[in-house]
Design a protein around this motif. Structure first.
Motif, short mmCIF file in Angstrom:
data_model
loop_
_atom_site.label_atom_id
_atom_site.label_comp_id
_atom_site.label_asym_id
_atom_site.label_seq_id
_atom_site.Cartn_x
_atom_site.Cartn_y
_atom_site.Cartn_z
N GLY A 267 22.98 39.37 -27.99
CA GLY A 267 21.66 39.96 -28.61
C GLY A 267 21.10 40.64 -27.40
O GLY A 267 21.40 40.53 -26.29
N PHE A 268 19.84 41.04 -27.99
CA PHE A 268 19.12 41.70 -26.54
C PHE A 268 18.27 41.07 -25.75
O PHE A 268 17.99 41.37 -24.67
CB PHE A 268 18.19 42.92 -27.44
CG PHE A 268 17.39 43.80 -26.69
CD1 PHE A 268 18.35 44.80 -25.96
CD2 PHE A 268 16.09 43.89 -26.39
CE1 PHE A 268 17.54 45.49 -25.00
CE2 PHE A 268 15.47 44.86 -25.77
CZ PHE A 268 16.24 45.72 -24.84
N ALA A 269 18.11 39.69 -26.11
CA ALA A 269 17.21 38.94 -25.21
C ALA A 269 17.44 38.89 -23.95
O ALA A 269 16.65 39.24 -22.96
CB ALA A 269 17.00 37.35 -26.05
N PRO A 270 18.84 38.61 -23.34
CA PRO A 270 19.18 38.63 -22.06
C PRO A 270 19.14 40.10 -21.46
O PRO A 270 18.86 40.01 -20.31
CB PRO A 270 20.78 38.18 -21.86
CG PRO A 270 21.11 38.37 -23.17
CD PRO A 270 20.09 38.22 -24.34
N ILE A 271 19.17 41.02 -22.12
CA ILE A 271 19.08 42.37 -21.58
C ILE A 271 17.54 42.74 -21.45
O ILE A 271 17.39 43.04 -20.15
CB ILE A 271 19.52 43.39 -22.54
CG1 ILE A 271 21.05 43.17 -22.70
CG2 ILE A 271 19.52 44.79 -21.98
CD1 ILE A 271 22.08 43.27 -21.55
N LYS A 272 16.79 42.33 -22.21
CA LYS A 272 15.44 42.38 -22.06
C LYS A 272 14.97 41.72 -20.92
O LYS A 272 13.92 42.35 -20.19
CB LYS A 272 14.73 41.82 -23.48
CG LYS A 272 13.15 41.95 -23.34
CD LYS A 272 12.59 41.52 -24.74
CE LYS A 272 11.51 40.71 -24.76
NZ LYS A 272 10.12 41.57 -24.32
N ALA A 273 15.30 40.59 -20.55
CA ALA A 273 14.80 39.83 -19.30
C ALA A 273 15.28 40.61 -18.12
O ALA A 273 14.36 40.74 -17.14
CB ALA A 273 15.30 38.39 -19.32
N LEU A 274 16.72 41.09 -18.05
CA LEU A 274 16.98 41.68 -16.88
C LEU A 274 16.21 43.12 -16.65
O LEU A 274 15.85 43.38 -15.68
CB LEU A 274 18.41 42.06 -16.94
CG LEU A 274 19.46 40.78 -16.68
CD1 LEU A 274 20.79 41.28 -17.56
CD2 LEU A 274 19.37 40.27 -15.36
N TRP A 275 15.96 43.66 -17.70
CA TRP A 275 15.30 44.82 -17.88
C TRP A 275 13.89 44.66 -17.32
O TRP A 275 13.54 45.22 -16.50
CB TRP A 275 15.31 45.64 -19.09
CG TRP A 275 15.03 47.10 -19.14
CD1 TRP A 275 15.79 48.20 -19.04
CD2 TRP A 275 13.43 47.53 -18.92
NE1 TRP A 275 14.70 49.36 -18.95
CE2 TRP A 275 13.77 48.87 -19.03
CE3 TRP A 275 12.43 47.11 -19.22
CZ2 TRP A 275 12.37 49.72 -18.87
CZ3 TRP A 275 11.20 47.81 -19.15
CH2 TRP A 275 11.11 49.28 -19.03
N GLU A 276 13.21 43.65 -17.70
CA GLU A 276 11.87 43.52 -17.27
C GLU A 276 11.66 43.26 -15.82
O GLU A 276 10.98 43.55 -15.11
CB GLU A 276 10.97 42.48 -18.10
CG GLU A 276 10.76 43.23 -19.67
CD GLU A 276 10.33 42.25 -20.62
OE1 GLU A 276 9.72 42.72 -21.96
OE2 GLU A 276 10.15 41.11 -20.38
N GLU A 277 12.71 42.35 -15.43
CA GLU A 277 13.01 42.00 -13.97
C GLU A 277 13.24 43.11 -13.11
O GLU A 277 12.52 43.20 -12.00
CB GLU A 277 14.23 41.15 -13.82
CG GLU A 277 14.16 39.79 -13.07
CD GLU A 277 15.35 39.25 -13.26
OE1 GLU A 277 16.43 39.43 -12.51
OE2 GLU A 277 15.59 38.29 -14.10
N ASN A 278 13.72 44.30 -13.55
CA ASN A 278 13.85 45.61 -12.70
C ASN A 278 13.18 46.60 -13.08
O ASN A 278 13.40 47.69 -12.53
CB ASN A 278 15.39 45.90 -12.93
CG ASN A 278 16.64 44.94 -12.23
OD1 ASN A 278 16.52 44.93 -11.18
ND2 ASN A 278 17.34 44.32 -13.22
#
Ligand code: BTX
Length: 329
Positions: A267-278
């Motif tokens: 799902g989107f949760a791990p992508i969201k975390a990486l996106w916000e980090e970058n």
């Protein structure tokens, strides 16, 4: 695993895989089921393309030098058996890789098909804005994805791609790019990459997502048109070094494959975390400029749908679906 020789591209791959050891012309001919003269003709064609191939008597062919090109064989060498990419279609010069990718997708091209060009004469961004795509200087590439998802989830692939390219740029060029919502990568406040996501869909199912990536790689300051001089940059300008475009393209593709799989599995949760980090946007005071209004406030995060959330001065949280983001102070 050695690739089987059947044409000029696969011959090139085989010469690359041999790591500088001569490969016998007779062996190549036998394997391809063609004459030695046919193999020699492929070698001549490679030389016309800018490769240096030495012929050593009684031993065979050795690849001595490759030109700076995004040839499928070179990208595949760096991909190193990564399973994501199915086919790479390479052009010297095209109007834009996007319509070619659309056509290929409609004609049944599978997930992971890549269209890449050395030059685009009519490269485009969002809202039909022009995208400067100088010959041999960047990565002008469209990737076809065919995930089994409903159309409203497709915009998340812009965010997946942004995370993937950030990582690829860090790995290959040792440059830290930051993501400006929704589709730009910046270094030092200047645009180094643009992402354009387009869709082919039925009402309830995605047929294909076409992801266009424009990465400025080896431009020098004078290479950009005047109107971009203050807003665009390249990895070469930022790192002071020429970057291997094929290695970077392979890393981008590997990471798009990796993060698409992660997204489809978890799902989107791990992508969201990486996106916000970058992200370069989160935590900043911004103006979100839209067709009919401008919303000003602090960017506080993205939602599961990839919508940017802005807290305005009166404390209201506004969801922004599509806008140009400019710093507010
Ligand atoms: P965008 O609409 O966010 O950005 C377009 C704007 O970016 C232009 O109006 C201009 O100001 C600026 N710009 C144009 N060229 C460059 C450049 N090389 N570097 C930095 N800034 C620039 C971004 O759209 C999406 C771009 C996608 C490009 C890829 S390349 C492969 C594929 N084929 C194609 O035609 N487009 C995509």
């Amino acid at each position: 695993m050695e690739s089987k020789v059947k044409d000029k591209e696969s011959l090139l791959r085989r010469l690359m895989e041999s790591g500088g050891e001569p490969v016998s012309g007779q062996m190549l001919a036998d394997e391809a089921g063609v004459s030695r003269t046919a193999v020699w003709k492929w070698v001549r064609e490679l030389e016309e393309d800018g490769y240096t191939v030495r012929s050593i008597r009684k031993k065979g062919y050795v690849l001595e030098a490759s030109p700076d090109r995004l040839s499928p064989a070179l990208i595949r060498k760096y991909l190193n058996d990564d399973p994501f990419v199915s086919e790479i279609i390479h052009f010297e010069s095209v109007g834009s890789t996007m319509p070619i990718a659309h056509r290929e997708a409609q004609n049944g091209a599978p997930n992971g098909t890549v269209i890449v060009a050395e030059e685009q004469t009519e490269g485009r961004g969002r809202l039909a804005r022009p995208w400067s795509s100088a010959a041999g200087k960047g990565i002008w590439m469209s990737v076809i994805l065919k995930p089994d998802i409903p159309p409203h989830r497709a915009p998340q692939f812009t965010l997946i791609t942004a995370v993937a390219i950030c990582r690829a740029i860090r790995e290959t060029a040792d440059v830290e790019a930051r993501i400006k919502w929704p589709n730009d990568l910046l270094v030092g406040g200047c645009k180094v990459t643009g992402i354009l996501t387009e869709l082919q869909a039925d009402p309830d199912r995605v047929q294909a997502i076409i992801i266009g990536t424009g990465i400025n790689v080896n431009q020098e300051p004078g290479d950009f048109p005047e109107e971009l001089a203050d807003i665009a940059t390249s990895l070469r300008i930022e790192s002071g070094q020429t970057v291997d475009r094929a290695a970077l393209a392979a890393s981008v593709l590997r990471n798009i494959g990796r993060y698409s799989s992660l997204y489809l599995e978890e799902g989107f949760a791990p992508i969201k975390a990486l996106w916000e980090e970058n992200s370069d946007t989160i935590g900043r005071k911004v103006n979100a400029v839209m067709m009919r209004e401008t919303v000003t406030g602090t960017a506080i995060g993205i939602t599961e749908e990839g919508v940017l959330e802005i807290r305005t001065d009166d404390g209201t949280v506004r969801g922004i679906y599509s806008a140009d983001i400019v710093p507010a102070e």
